[in-house]
Design a protein around this motif. Structure first.
Motif, PDB file in Angstrom:
ATOM      1  N   PRO A   1       0.791  -1.237   0.000  1.00 25.44           N
ATOM      2  CA  PRO A   1       0.000   0.000   0.000  1.00 25.44           C
ATOM      3  C   PRO A   1       0.821   1.284   0.000  1.00 25.44           C
ATOM      4  O   PRO A   1       0.280   2.350  -0.272  1.00 25.44           O
ATOM      5  N   LEU A   2       2.113   1.208   0.263  1.00 28.89           N
ATOM      6  CA  LEU A   2       2.927   2.427   0.248  1.00 28.89           C
ATOM      7  C   LEU A   2       3.028   3.046  -1.146  1.00 28.89           C
ATOM      8  O   LEU A   2       3.449   4.190  -1.283  1.00 28.89           O
ATOM      9  N   PHE A   3       2.617   2.304  -2.169  1.00 31.92           N
ATOM     10  CA  PHE A   3       2.612   2.874  -3.513  1.00 31.92           C
ATOM     11  C   PHE A   3       1.629   4.039  -3.652  1.00 31.92           C
ATOM     12  O   PHE A   3       1.752   4.823  -4.589  1.00 31.92           O
ATOM     13  N   VAL A   4       0.662   4.167  -2.745  1.00 37.69           N
ATOM     14  CA  VAL A   4      -0.245   5.312  -2.821  1.00 37.69           C
ATOM     15  C   VAL A   4       0.466   6.614  -2.484  1.00 37.69           C
ATOM     16  O   VAL A   4      -0.061   7.691  -2.776  1.00 37.69           O
ATOM     17  N   LEU A   5       1.657   6.555  -1.911  1.00 38.29           N
ATOM     18  CA  LEU A   5       2.421   7.781  -1.649  1.00 38.29           C
ATOM     19  C   LEU A   5       2.713   8.531  -2.952  1.00 38.29           C
ATOM     20  O   LEU A   5       2.750   9.763  -2.959  1.00 38.29           O
ATOM     21  N   PHE A   6       2.909   7.798  -4.047  1.00 39.79           N
ATOM     22  CA  PHE A   6       3.122   8.452  -5.336  1.00 39.79           C
ATOM     23  C   PHE A   6       1.909   9.281  -5.732  1.00 39.79           C
ATOM     24  O   PHE A   6       2.047  10.375  -6.281  1.00 39.79           O
ATOM     25  N   PHE A   7       0.719   8.778  -5.438  1.00 39.94           N
ATOM     26  CA  PHE A   7      -0.495   9.526  -5.769  1.00 39.94           C
ATOM     27  C   PHE A   7      -0.632  10.773  -4.908  1.00 39.94           C
ATOM     28  O   PHE A   7      -1.140  11.793  -5.363  1.00 39.94           O
ATOM     29  N   TYR A   8      -0.190  10.694  -3.644  1.00 38.05           N
ATOM     30  CA  TYR A   8      -0.224  11.873  -2.780  1.00 38.05           C
ATOM     31  C   TYR A   8       0.677  12.971  -3.336  1.00 38.05           C
ATOM     32  O   TYR A   8       0.345  14.149  -3.277  1.00 38.05           O
ATOM     33  N   ILE A   9       1.815  12.572  -3.868  1.00 40.71           N
ATOM     34  CA  ILE A   9       2.751  13.548  -4.423  1.00 40.71           C
ATOM     35  C   ILE A   9       2.244  14.095  -5.757  1.00 40.71           C
ATOM     36  O   ILE A   9       2.359  15.291  -6.036  1.00 40.71           O
ATOM     37  N   LEU A  10       1.660  13.229  -6.578  1.00 38.42           N
ATOM     38  CA  LEU A  10       1.225  13.642  -7.917  1.00 38.42           C
ATOM     39  C   LEU A  10      -0.067  14.453  -7.930  1.00 38.42           C
ATOM     40  O   LEU A  10      -0.288  15.234  -8.850  1.00 38.42           O
ATOM     41  N   SER A  11      -0.930  14.272  -6.931  1.00 42.39           N
ATOM     42  CA  SER A  11      -2.262  14.871  -7.007  1.00 42.39           C
ATOM     43  C   SER A  11      -2.290  16.396  -7.107  1.00 42.39           C
ATOM     44  O   SER A  11      -3.093  16.925  -7.876  1.00 42.39           O
ATOM     45  N   PRO A  12      -1.472  17.162  -6.405  1.00 40.19           N
ATOM     46  CA  PRO A  12      -1.576  18.613  -6.561  1.00 40.19           C
ATOM     47  C   PRO A  12      -0.855  19.178  -7.783  1.00 40.19           C
ATOM     48  O   PRO A  12      -1.077  20.337  -8.137  1.00 40.19           O
ATOM     49  N   ILE A  13      -0.031  18.388  -8.454  1.00 38.25           N
ATOM     50  CA  ILE A  13       0.812  18.921  -9.527  1.00 38.25           C
ATOM     51  C   ILE A  13       0.014  19.489 -10.704  1.00 38.25           C
ATOM     52  O   ILE A  13       0.293  20.605 -11.146  1.00 38.25           O
ATOM     53  N   PRO A  14      -1.002  18.795 -11.255  1.00 37.58           N
ATOM     54  CA  PRO A  14      -1.725  19.390 -12.397  1.00 37.58           C
ATOM     55  C   PRO A  14      -2.397  20.720 -12.064  1.00 37.58           C
ATOM     56  O   PRO A  14      -2.335  21.670 -12.854  1.00 37.58           O
TER      57      PRO A  14
END
Length: 127
Positions: A31-44
């Motif tokens: 489940p630590l792979f969701v950390l990538f989504f936390y980082i990517l979500s505000p970028i766009p």
């Protein structure tokens, strides 16, 4: 006070994520792979805010695309633990803890943009 609340929300969300990974009965760190989504979500949305003039009251394609991409990233963050649980890589209890952590973290990210997103003297854009 707002910054302290956001910090607390981030810590609680990460606690749920780590509990879903590190509790002895779960003991899987997929489940630590969701950390990538936390980082990517505000970028766009951050990129779109830099490129778009906010004085225009009408909707524009750049901001709409940024919101669409952000929505896709957030939905993927909620879908990944469910896929892991269906594939029996993690237990359903760990999936529930990760989904709870996702909810708290994304609410914290949304709160950050609501608190620091205005273009006043103290803005997140100055950072």
């Amino acid at each position: 006070a707002a910054l302290i609340s956001l910090s607390f929300g981030g810590a609680v969300g990460l606690m749920f994520l780590m509990l879903g990974c590190a509790l002895p009965q779960y003991n899987q760190y997929w489940p630590l792979f969701v950390l990538f989504f936390y980082i990517l979500s505000p970028i766009p949305y951050c990129i779109a805010r830099r490129l778009v003039d906010d004085t225009d009251a009408t909707s524009n394609a750049c901001k709409e695309l940024a919101i669409f991409l952000t929505t896709g990233i957030v939905v993927s963050a909620f879908g990944l633990p469910i896929v892991f649980a269906r594939a029996e890589l993690i237990y359903w209890g760990a999936c529930a803890l990760v989904l709870t952590g996702n909810t708290v973290i994304f609410a914290t990210i949304l709160g950050f943009f609501l608190v620091f997103g205005s273009n006043d003297d103290f803005s997140w854009q100055q950072w």
